[in-house]
Design a protein around this motif. Structure first.
Motif, short mmCIF file in Angstrom:
data_model
loop_
_atom_site.label_atom_id
_atom_site.label_comp_id
_atom_site.label_asym_id
_atom_site.label_seq_id
_atom_site.Cartn_x
_atom_site.Cartn_y
_atom_site.Cartn_z
N GLN A 30 -3.89 -0.16 -5.99
CA GLN A 30 -2.85 -1.05 -5.48
C GLN A 30 -1.50 -0.37 -5.61
N HIS A 31 -0.69 -0.47 -4.57
CA HIS A 31 0.66 0.09 -4.60
C HIS A 31 1.57 -0.92 -5.29
N ILE A 32 2.15 -0.52 -6.42
CA ILE A 32 2.99 -1.41 -7.22
C ILE A 32 4.40 -0.82 -7.30
N ALA A 33 5.41 -1.64 -7.05
CA ALA A 33 6.81 -1.24 -7.20
C ALA A 33 7.30 -1.71 -8.56
N ILE A 34 7.87 -0.80 -9.34
CA ILE A 34 8.40 -1.13 -10.66
C ILE A 34 9.90 -0.90 -10.62
N TYR A 43 10.70 -5.16 -13.87
CA TYR A 43 9.95 -6.06 -13.03
C TYR A 43 8.95 -5.26 -12.20
N ALA A 44 7.86 -5.90 -11.81
CA ALA A 44 6.87 -5.25 -10.95
C ALA A 44 6.39 -6.23 -9.89
N ILE A 45 6.33 -5.75 -8.67
CA ILE A 45 5.83 -6.52 -7.54
C ILE A 45 4.95 -5.60 -6.69
N ASP A 46 4.19 -6.18 -5.77
CA ASP A 46 3.46 -5.35 -4.82
C ASP A 46 4.47 -4.50 -4.04
N ASN A 47 4.11 -3.26 -3.75
CA ASN A 47 5.02 -2.37 -3.04
C ASN A 47 4.88 -2.45 -1.52
N ILE A 48 3.84 -3.09 -1.05
CA ILE A 48 3.59 -3.19 0.40
C ILE A 48 4.48 -4.27 1.02
N ASP A 49 5.32 -3.86 1.96
CA ASP A 49 6.15 -4.81 2.69
C ASP A 49 5.23 -5.66 3.56
N PRO A 50 5.19 -6.98 3.33
CA PRO A 50 4.24 -7.81 4.07
C PRO A 50 4.53 -7.92 5.56
N GLN A 51 5.75 -7.68 5.97
CA GLN A 51 6.08 -7.78 7.39
C GLN A 51 5.65 -6.53 8.16
N SER A 52 5.77 -5.35 7.53
CA SER A 52 5.45 -4.11 8.23
C SER A 52 4.14 -3.48 7.79
#
Length: 112
Positions: A30-34, A43-52
């Motif tokens: 999973q691509h994770i943005a920290i 903070y950490a969220i998914d790194n995949i932009d859901p729109q693109s």
């Protein structure tokens, strides 16, 4: 939120993330943005932009929106709340938020 049953993965040293920037890590495929906000908030969220569908959120600009800390997607400029993963403009473009902790000067993530 910390849960002792979570599987923690060490990602990097605290010093590897400059204040008010993000990095990307691949954890369990999973691509994770920290993000490091200021000197000591992570903070950490998914790194995949859901729109693109592109793996780019870690490259976005971090800022405050009232009481919320968010990152602006570098592609469509949607703002994602770093605490919850909620997209401020359109909840349909929200992402998952993940637990983060610092242990022995290393950033650890528990992917949900």
């Amino acid at each position: 939120m910390t849960n002792s049953t979570q599987q923690w993965t060490t990602v990097c040293a605290v010093s590897d993330i400059l204040p008010d920037t993000g990095v990307c890590a691949l954890i369990n495929d999973q691509h994770i943005a920290i993000f490091r906000v200021g000197q000591a908030q992570f903070y950490a969220i998914d790194n995949i932009d859901p729109q693109s569908g592109a793996s780019v959120l870690a490259r976005g600009l971090v800022g405050s929106f009232g009481e919320r800390i968010a990152v602006a997607s570098p592609l469509y400029k949607n703002h994602i709340d770093l605490r919850s993963g909620e997209c401020l403009e359109n909840p349909a473009y929200s992402v998952r938020a993940h637990s983060v902790r610092v242990e022995n000067d290393h950033v650890q993530i528990a992917v949900t």
